[in-house]
Design a protein around this motif. Structure first.
Motif, PDB file in Angstrom:
ATOM      1  N   THR A 220       0.856  -1.184   0.000  1.00  0.00           N
ATOM      2  CA  THR A 220       0.000   0.000   0.000  1.00  0.00           C
ATOM      3  C   THR A 220       0.887   1.228   0.000  1.00  0.00           C
ATOM      4  N   LEU A 221       0.315   2.363  -0.339  1.00  0.00           N
ATOM      5  CA  LEU A 221       1.107   3.599  -0.284  1.00  0.00           C
ATOM      6  C   LEU A 221       1.588   3.853   1.137  1.00  0.00           C
ATOM      7  N   TYR A 222       0.769   3.477   2.108  1.00  0.00           N
ATOM      8  CA  TYR A 222       1.157   3.679   3.505  1.00  0.00           C
ATOM      9  C   TYR A 222       2.379   2.829   3.855  1.00  0.00           C
ATOM     10  N   SER A 223       2.358   1.552   3.485  1.00  0.00           N
ATOM     11  CA  SER A 223       3.486   0.677   3.820  1.00  0.00           C
ATOM     12  C   SER A 223       4.753   1.109   3.089  1.00  0.00           C
TER      13      SER A 223
ATOM     14  N   SER B  44       5.420   4.208   2.107  1.00  0.00           N
ATOM     15  CA  SER B  44       5.866   5.473   2.696  1.00  0.00           C
ATOM     16  C   SER B  44       6.666   5.224   3.965  1.00  0.00           C
ATOM     17  N   LYS B  45       6.254   4.230   4.761  1.00  0.00           N
ATOM     18  CA  LYS B  45       6.977   3.907   5.990  1.00  0.00           C
ATOM     19  C   LYS B  45       8.317   3.262   5.675  1.00  0.00           C
TER      20      LYS B  45
ATOM     21  N   SER C 225       6.570  10.773   2.616  1.00  0.00           N
ATOM     22  CA  SER C 225       5.141  10.952   2.851  1.00  0.00           C
ATOM     23  C   SER C 225       4.308  10.399   1.693  1.00  0.00           C
ATOM     24  N   ILE C 226       3.066  10.022   2.017  1.00  0.00           N
ATOM     25  CA  ILE C 226       2.151   9.553   0.972  1.00  0.00           C
ATOM     26  C   ILE C 226       1.912  10.657  -0.049  1.00  0.00           C
ATOM     27  N   GLU C 227       1.818  11.907   0.431  1.00  0.00           N
ATOM     28  CA  GLU C 227       1.580  13.041  -0.469  1.00  0.00           C
ATOM     29  C   GLU C 227       2.709  13.185  -1.485  1.00  0.00           C
TER      30      GLU C 227
ATOM     31  N   ASN D 216      -5.089   6.903  -3.811  1.00  0.00           N
ATOM     32  CA  ASN D 216      -4.168   6.049  -3.063  1.00  0.00           C
ATOM     33  C   ASN D 216      -4.123   4.623  -3.596  1.00  0.00           C
TER      34      ASN D 216
END
Length: 290
Positions: free
Chosen positions: A42-45, A47-48, A53-55, A66
């Motif tokens: 995912t974009l979240y995973s 990004s971490k 940042s996701i942005e 997303n």
């Protein structure tokens, strides 16, 4: 033009910023890397994992949502060059002779030092610099070492490497376009490319280092850009970049006098020319120093 075409391709490896810079001897190239999305990503995973940042991921990859799918390719930009640097200072003096004495004392004690000139509110000061670090803890260790050597007025400052809109010497062309936007047209002249955004003038001129296909010089003309993220007035330049290393008066068009605000950091130099009205930015010129 074969070399320039090769430059236009995205480099597929990442070279990270070194952990320590001494007096401008460090070097870094911001080269973007490609990754292939796997099932469950995912974009979240992402990004971490890549500390971004996701942005920024969405902006850099021109994503409108997303949603990502397995097999899709994403660009992971390298923003290391614009992260804060911690500069260790062993005193600041209004007289260069006093700064030279402090530097000589430090070298006698085995501590390398450099005198850096700064212009603050129109007055010139001479800063004794003993290192610039990407790690705050290493800067603090240097300050402790200085104080143990009798330098009670030692301190460290937080500075950002010189860049224009997040693009710096060593960045890739791809990063430049992502930050400034797609131009309406381009013109090539050997290793220099002019990018047009509005009106007749080029908003950006970029010179390429043929040895490694990275940006060697970046000239930006705010009045010909669509983006509003570039400082267009002198006071905004000072707010963005802080106190300059030098200020001088130069001749410009129609025998007028213009002001140049000059910054130096890590073997790079940023020249900002102010129009004869004393407040409007004519251009920003970021380049390597010889």
């Amino acid at each position: 033009m074969k070399k320039f075409k090769r430059f236009m391709q995205v480099v597929l490896c990442t070279v990270l910023l070194g952990s320590v810079f001494y007096f401008g001897n460090g070097k870094a190239f911001a080269e973007d890397q490609y990754i292939t999305i796997k099932k469950g990503d995912t974009l979240y995973s992402i990004s971490k994992k890549y500390n971004i940042s996701i942005e920024d991921l969405k902006e850099y990859n021109q994503l409108k949502s997303n949603k990502i799918i397995a097999g899709q390719t994403l660009i992971i930009p390298d923003f290391e060059q614009t992260k804060p640097i911690y500069v260790a200072v062993a005193g600041s003096f209004s007289k260069k002779s006093n700064a030279d004495k402090r530097m000589a004392l430090l070298k006698k004690n085995g501590i390398e030092a450099l005198v850096v000139k700064k212009v603050i509110n129109g007055k010139t000061y001479y800063r004794v610099q003993t290192g610039a670090f990407s790690s705050k803890s290493k800067a603090e260790k240097m300050i402790k070492k200085l104080k143990n050597n009798g330098i009670k007025d030692a301190f460290f400052l937080t500075e950002k490497p010189l860049h224009i809109n997040g693009v710096t010497v060593g960045s890739s062309y791809n990063q430049l376009v992502q930050k400034f936007g797609q131009p309406t047209k381009t013109e090539d002249d050997k290793n220099t490319r002019s990018l047009y955004y509005k009106n007749e003038g080029a908003g950006v001129r970029v010179t390429i280092n043929p040895a490694n296909d990275s940006i060697e010089q970046l000239q930006v003309y705010p009045e010909f850009l669509k983006t509003t993220s570039i400082p267009t007035e002198k006071n905004k330049i000072l707010n963005a970049y802080g106190n300059p290393n030098e200020v001088k008066i130069v001749s410009c068009y129609e025998s007028a006098s213009c002001e140049q605000i000059i910054y130096r950091f890590n073997k790079n130099k940023l020249i900002v020319q102010i129009d004869r009205d004393g407040k409007t930015v004519q251009y920003l010129d970021l380049q390597k120093t010889k």
